[in-house]
Design a protein around this motif. Structure first.
Motif, short mmCIF file in Angstrom:
data_model
loop_
_atom_site.label_atom_id
_atom_site.label_comp_id
_atom_site.label_asym_id
_atom_site.label_seq_id
_atom_site.Cartn_x
_atom_site.Cartn_y
_atom_site.Cartn_z
N ASP A 249 -16.47 -15.32 -17.47
CA ASP A 249 -17.35 -16.00 -18.44
C ASP A 249 -18.28 -17.00 -17.77
N TYR A 250 -18.01 -17.32 -16.52
CA TYR A 250 -18.79 -18.35 -15.84
C TYR A 250 -19.58 -17.80 -14.66
N VAL A 251 -19.66 -16.49 -14.61
CA VAL A 251 -20.32 -15.81 -13.49
C VAL A 251 -21.73 -15.38 -13.92
N ASN A 252 -22.63 -15.28 -12.97
CA ASN A 252 -24.00 -14.82 -13.25
C ASN A 252 -24.01 -13.42 -13.89
N ASP A 253 -24.89 -13.24 -14.88
CA ASP A 253 -24.94 -11.96 -15.61
C ASP A 253 -25.29 -10.77 -14.71
N ASP A 254 -26.10 -11.04 -13.68
CA ASP A 254 -26.56 -9.91 -12.85
C ASP A 254 -25.63 -9.64 -11.66
N HIS A 255 -24.37 -10.06 -11.77
CA HIS A 255 -23.45 -9.93 -10.62
C HIS A 255 -23.36 -8.51 -10.08
N ALA A 256 -23.45 -7.51 -10.97
CA ALA A 256 -23.26 -6.12 -10.51
C ALA A 256 -24.47 -5.59 -9.73
#
Ligand code: GAL
Length: 423
Positions: A249-256
């Motif tokens: 929930d606290y990670v950047n949306d574009d992580h993938a």
């Protein structure tokens, strides 16, 4: 040639000429000593700079040996390992290759009879006892050493952007998960990405997970997973999945869409407050121009104080290598204090040699060296030391499905099945 024709014209004795030609070709044989192909995945972001530094040491010692720098890009060997395997199976090994000490070396290449023992060489060079026993153990199989450790990286590190914490008004980062998650909330509310992740190449999610697992199991039980003392139905495994899910929930949306370097860059660019990464990220931040303690801080991943997740890069000697003598010269440099002290301060790792020059290492690496000497040592899964490749691949796949589908019991099932199959 011209000179030889001139001499013939001048009527120089043919016998003398033959001797001259023989001498010339002998001397060129003595000096042109060929090539050495070094295979790794160190292509950028602090890694390439470190590799170049040790190459310079090699070149000054062996100026007539040409280095063929065979790199395959992709953090943690994402692509390199597959290329290497094809070459090893196809009987086309590089002269020497980067491999993690532990199962990645022994289970994949030593038990299959593909590596030469290096024990006699280390003894001949007089440095057999100059490495930590724990590290030598994971580079060995049935009493023989099969690869030479060039470094020790630490996996369970949280890198911290100091400026963001100052702006948000956080004076210290909690070392336990519940309070750490409260801190993430505050950072998110202030408009920053709390924790950066770049799991385009999958392994970084597993890297994050294994550091959480270390915290929920504790070092003793974490290590027990690899020797059969503890199994994967232990509560700590489920707890680690719970925490990973919460962190997402606290990670950047574009992580993938990002690599590990991209995620570290988010800290450097002031977009993200934290990044969990092995300390090659320290090397990367330094090559970007940051100084440890000045623009960035670090601490152990919450719940892992007193534990040191080991990631060790080593080089070995495959059987049937085309330039064996030059490969041994390379390995001698890898094993040397000069080679290690050129490589590690840049790479962001500590030397494997016990007699390295500690004054060359910065404040971060000094912290790491002290902890390595006193902490519980725990092998990394995703960086090849703890488990056979089959298990690591299955875990990696399970976690990546988990991040998308968030199904704890299905993931636990997959991990437990992988443990039954491979451990
Ligand atoms: C690890 C390796 C490190 C670093 C990192 C990212 O597996 O041990 O040296 O290169 O991958 O690529």
């Amino acid at each position: 040639m011209k000179m030889i024709f001139k001499m013939l014209k001048r009527g120089v004795n043919v016998g003398l000429l033959v001797i001259l030609v023989m001498l010339l070709s002998y001397s060129s044989m003595a000096f042109a000593v060929g090539q050495v192909e070094i295979f790794s995945w160190w292509t950028g972001g602090g890694e390439e700079e470190g590799l170049n530094a040790i190459y310079e040491v090699f070149k000054s010692e062996y100026p007539d040996v040409e280095i063929i720098n065979a790199t395959v890009a992709g953090g943690a060997g994402t692509n390199a390992k597959a290329v290497l395997k094809t070459r090893m199976i196809g009987g086309n090994p590089p002269d020497s290759f980067q491999v993690h000490g532990g199962m990645e070396l022994t289970d994949t290449y030593v038990v299959t009879g593909k590596m030469e023992s290096l024990t006699a060489h280390l003894k001949e060079w007089g440095i057999y006892d100059k490495f930590p026993a724990d590290i030598m153990e994971i580079c060995s199989y049935e009493g023989e050493v099969y690869s030479i450790p060039v470094n020790v990286h630490r996996g369970n590190v949280l890198f911290i952007n100091k400026e963001i914490l100052d702006k948000v008004g956080i004076s210290s980062v909690p070392g336990n998960w519940p309070e750490f998650i409260e801190t993430l909330k505050k950072i998110k509310a202030a408009g920053y990405v709390p924790l950066s992740l770049g799991d385009k190449n999958k392994w970084t999610a597993t890297h994050l997970f294994e550091t959480i697992l270390l915290s929920t199991m504790g070092p003793y039980n974490y290590n027990g997973l690899w020797n059969g003392r503890v199994n994967f139905s232990y509560q700590g495994v489920k707890d680690a999945l719970d925490i990973l899910l919460e962190l997402m929930d606290y990670v950047n949306d574009d992580h993938a869409a990002l690599t590990w370097q991209d995620a570290t860059l988010m800290v450097f660019e002031g977009k993200a407050a934290f990044n969990v990464m092995g300390d090659w990220a320290e090397g990367y931040l330094k090559t970007l121009g940051w100084t440890p303690g000045k623009e960035f801080n670090w601490m152990t991943v919450p719940g892992t104080k007193g534990a040191f997740m080991i990631v060790t890069d080593t080089f070995g000697l495959p059987k049937g290598t085309p330039n064996r003598e030059n490969a041994l010269k390379w390995l001698k440099i890898v094993a040397s204090v000069e080679g290690q002290d050129a490589f590690n301060p840049i790479k962001g790792s500590i030397p494997a040699r016990l007699d390295a020059d500690k004054s060359l290492y910065d404040i971060y690496l000094t912290w790491s060296m002290n902890d390595f000497a006193t902490n519980a040592l725990c092998p990394s899964i995703i960086h090849g030391s703890a488990a056979p490749e089959g298990f690591t691949t299955a875990l990696n796949d399970a976690l990546n499905i988990f991040i998308a589908e968030k199904d704890i019991s299905a993931t636990l099932n997959s991990i437990q099945n992988a443990a039954k199959d491979y451990l």
